[in-house]
Design an enzyme around this catalytic site. Structure first.
Site, mmCIF file in Angstrom:
data_model
loop_
_atom_site.group_PDB
_atom_site.id
_atom_site.type_symbol
_atom_site.label_atom_id
_atom_site.label_comp_id
_atom_site.label_asym_id
_atom_site.label_seq_id
_atom_site.Cartn_x
_atom_site.Cartn_y
_atom_site.Cartn_z
ATOM 1 C CB SER A 274 2.555 -2.863 0.037
ATOM 2 O OG SER A 274 2.849 -1.506 0.307
ATOM 3 C CE1 TYR B 242 -2.358 -2.200 2.891
ATOM 4 C CE2 TYR B 242 -0.123 -1.307 2.889
ATOM 5 C CZ TYR B 242 -1.231 -1.771 2.198
ATOM 6 O OH TYR B 242 -1.204 -1.822 0.826
#
Length: 695
Positions: A563, A576
């Site tokens: 990400s 995350y």
């Protein structure tokens, strides 16, 4: 006595189309619907119809015949060639007077085409043209071929059919065989059919319903004759035991077999058959003798090679494959002609594993299935022939002349070029309608077969149904797995191996985002869940995929989903974000560990809203409120997602939302050979997110 071996008639007069060409299609589809009538892609049908010449306006006789390479069961009108019947008959003069080779006649069919029909005529066209009846059916029925492949085929034919069928000795399909059939009919005016040695049979009638019913009748008479003769098992006594662990034998064998049967970089897809018919054949005393003889019908060994490889328990695979290749090369050298095509893959197309089953190998899933079905046909032919007589195969030179026939080579060259990922097997973990689904579609678009995995069975079922509707049933399977449970992952990968033979590409999209509570904190339980799925799960699936890829020994590619958040500090998502940071480094560690056979890379997208299950309505509403973006209460989920995606796009240099399709394109590039020298890298797909620039 049970009559289950007999084929019922499916002809329904009420269903027959009024259009005579569509009637041909209807009859063909019925005949092709039952493998006991003909094998996939085998057999041929035709109608001779009076039609108006579009140029002259005259009524002429037109031969409509199944096109080259088509399948009767699924044929449409476009799958049938149309030819001026008289022009086809006139080709005899070129053959006889000009003394042309019959293979040189085939290009002349294009000058016989009626109404510009682009469908290529079958090589069996003369068989239909030179029969005086209007409707003709030529089938490859196992029961009838069993008679045709018997040592005393002609005598058996007379015993079974009592004068209604004539006999033609083996002759390769073409104009000469058509002329032989014509002469046979002239010399035997009472016959309604002909047996072609080791090939099949052909029959005719003046209406299509009569022709169809005659076809079924002739097959049933052969099947009934064989059934009544069967007193002992035609393959002899049981001599070889069945395996106590056939599944494990296959799991151990398939990746290695698939890797070692690749040729000039071309991989193969595997298909396993553990049916009772195969196991029964493999356990009996005549197995080796019959398998060595090879197949008989031309359609069979075009797909299966002249004979299979038998791999007995405990035998060394490398040695067996080396012997097979050497024998195949010697067969090619013995039989080749000056104009023969180059030798193709010398590895087996059919591998018989006694006690376990049969493994077929081919360039794609449908072809592999058909190859296996053809060897099943061959088993049934051997079984029938050994019941009533003694099975015989085609002479080696004749077999070669079919396998390396220039006309068959031309048919292969007419096929569309293979796609970039053809012959490759992919697993995409993450079946949701966002990035995971888009990645699966992208791999399938490029010719791969794909397994779609997820922890949610409902998402897997939905994804498989959607993908099969677009890319075909045989090219997609689904597996349910939990990426944090190694045994679950291993079991899922085992299903992929059993379905297709191995694994070449892994794309893992599985991830979780746990939002903070109202105070902005994330619980320790949420931390563990985030790292278990995003980091540990990525490691587990990559490690298990590498276990298979390493056994294949062919290049593999693993693509994990990182990400942009891995390099951008962001309030409220630190569990995350740090898990993705760790995953980006995991990619580098795995690249070192799995080299040189397997490449490991990652894609790092910016936030993808469209289709993401991580953006339910509640989270989207919360994000919109956080950023001060107003949307009406009546807004749909999609409208809310679009508004949020537009906001994220404004933060990028390119002012574009990041979409599942763009992320899937990056995953495809990393999985393919386009970036074959790239490993240990993270490829951003963020529309130019300046905060994510590496420093």
């Amino acid at each position: 006595m049970s009559q289950t071996h007999l084929i019922p008639s499916l002809w329904k007069t009420s269903d027959v189309p009024a259009d005579p060409v569509q009637e041909l299609v209807y009859a063909s589809n019925l005949l092709g619907s039952d493998p006991r009538i003909t094998n996939f892609g085998g057999g041929n049908t035709s109608s001779k119809l009076s039609m108006e010449d579009p140029l002259t306006g005259e009524v002429v006789e037109v031969l409509w015949v199944k096109g080259s390479g088509g399948d009767l069961g699924t044929a449409k009108r476009t799958g049938f060639a149309s030819l001026y019947q008289q022009k086809v008959l006139d080709l005899e003069q070129r053959f006889v007077v000009k003394k042309m080779h019959e293979d040189d006649i085939v290009p002349l069919y294009k000058h016989c085409v009626f109404d510009g029909n682009p469908a290529a005529p079958s090589i069996d066209t003369p068989l239909h043209a030179f029969v005086p009846a209007r409707f003709v059916s030529h089938m490859h029925s196992d029961a009838v071929i069993a008679i045709a492949a018997s040592a005393d085929a002609e005598a058996l034919m007379h015993e079974v059919y009592q004068g209604q069928m004539g006999y033609l000795p083996w002759k390769r399909p073409g104009l000469e065989l058509g002329l032989m059939l014509r002469d046979l009919i002239v010399e035997n005016p009472g016959i309604n059919s002909a047996l072609m040695g080791q090939h099949g049979f052909i029959n005719w009638a003046d209406t299509w319903d009569e022709c169809y019913e005659l076809t079924i009748k002739l097959i049933n008479e052969a099947a009934d004759f064989i059934e009544k003769r069967r007193t002992v098992h035609p393959f002899g006594k049981v001599r070889f035991p069945r395996s106590d662990s056939p599944r494990q034998v296959l799991l151990d064998l398939l990746p290695e077999l698939r890797g070692k049967c690749s040729f000039n970089g071309q991989r193969l897809i595997a298909k396993v058959d553990t049916s009772e018919a195969v196991l029964e054949y493999l356990e009996r005393e005549k197995r080796d003798q019959l398998a060595t003889l090879g197949t008989s019908c031309p359609d069979h060994f075009l797909r299966t090679k002249i004979r299979p490889l038998i791999l007995n328990p405990g035998e060394d695979l490398d040695a067996k494959l080396a012997d097979f290749r050497q024998a195949y090369a010697a067969y090619y050298d013995r039989c080749k002609r000056p104009d023969s095509p180059a030798m193709r893959n010398p590895n087996p197309s059919i591998v018989l594993v006694p006690g376990v089953g049969m493994v077929a190998l081919g360039k794609n899933a449908p072809e592999t299935r058909v190859s296996g079905e053809f060897y099943r046909n061959a088993i049934e032919v051997m079984k029938g022939a050994e019941t009533v007589s003694r099975y015989i195969a085609l002479p080696e030179q004749e077999a070669f002349n079919i396998e390396y026939w220039q006309l068959e080579e031309a048919k292969l060259k007419r096929q569309p070029p293979e796609k970039e990922l053809s012959r490759q097997i992919g697993l995409v973990i993450g079946a949701g309608p966002g990035i995971g689904r888009a990645c699966a579609e992208r791999l399938l678009q490029e010719g791969a077969v794909v397994a779609v995995g997820d922890i949610r069975a409902d998402l897997v079922e939905e994804a498989v149904a959607a993908l099969r509707s677009s890319f075909g049933k045989e090219n997609v399977i689904g597996v349910v797995l939990d990426v944090t449970d190694r045994m679950s992952v291993r079991a899922a990968l085992d299903e992929v191996v059993l379905a297709y033979g191995g694994l070449d590409i892994l794309v893992s999209v599985a991830a979780v985002f746990v939002p903070p509570d109202e105070s902005g904190h994330i619980s320790e339980e949420a931390w563990r869940k985030t790292f278990d799925i995003n980091l540990l799960g990525s490691y587990v699936v990559a490690d298990e995929a590498n276990r298979i890829m390493a056994r294949q020994g062919t290049p593999g590619s693993i693509v994990l989903m990182s990400s942009a958040n891995a390099v951008v500090a962001k309030r409220g998502s630190f569990a995350y974000d740090t898990s993705k940071t760790a995953l980006s480094h995991l990619v580098r560690e795995l690249a070192v560990e799995f080299a040189p056979t397997v490449r490991v890379n990652a894609v790092a997208p910016a936030t993808v809203v469209a289709g993401s299950l991580q953006f339910p309505r509640e989270r989207v509403a919360s994000s919109l409120a956080k950023y001060g973006i107003e949307v009406p209460d009546s807004a749909t989920d999609e409208e809310m997602r679009t508004a949020l995606a537009a906001f994220y796009a404004k933060r990028t240099l390119l002012k574009q939302p990041v979409t599942p399709a763009r992320v899937a394109e990056a995953a495809f590039l990393l999985a393919s050979d386009r970036l074959s020298q790239t490993t240990g890298q993270v490829l951003p797909v963020d529309a130019g997110l300046a905060d994510a620039f590496l420093r």
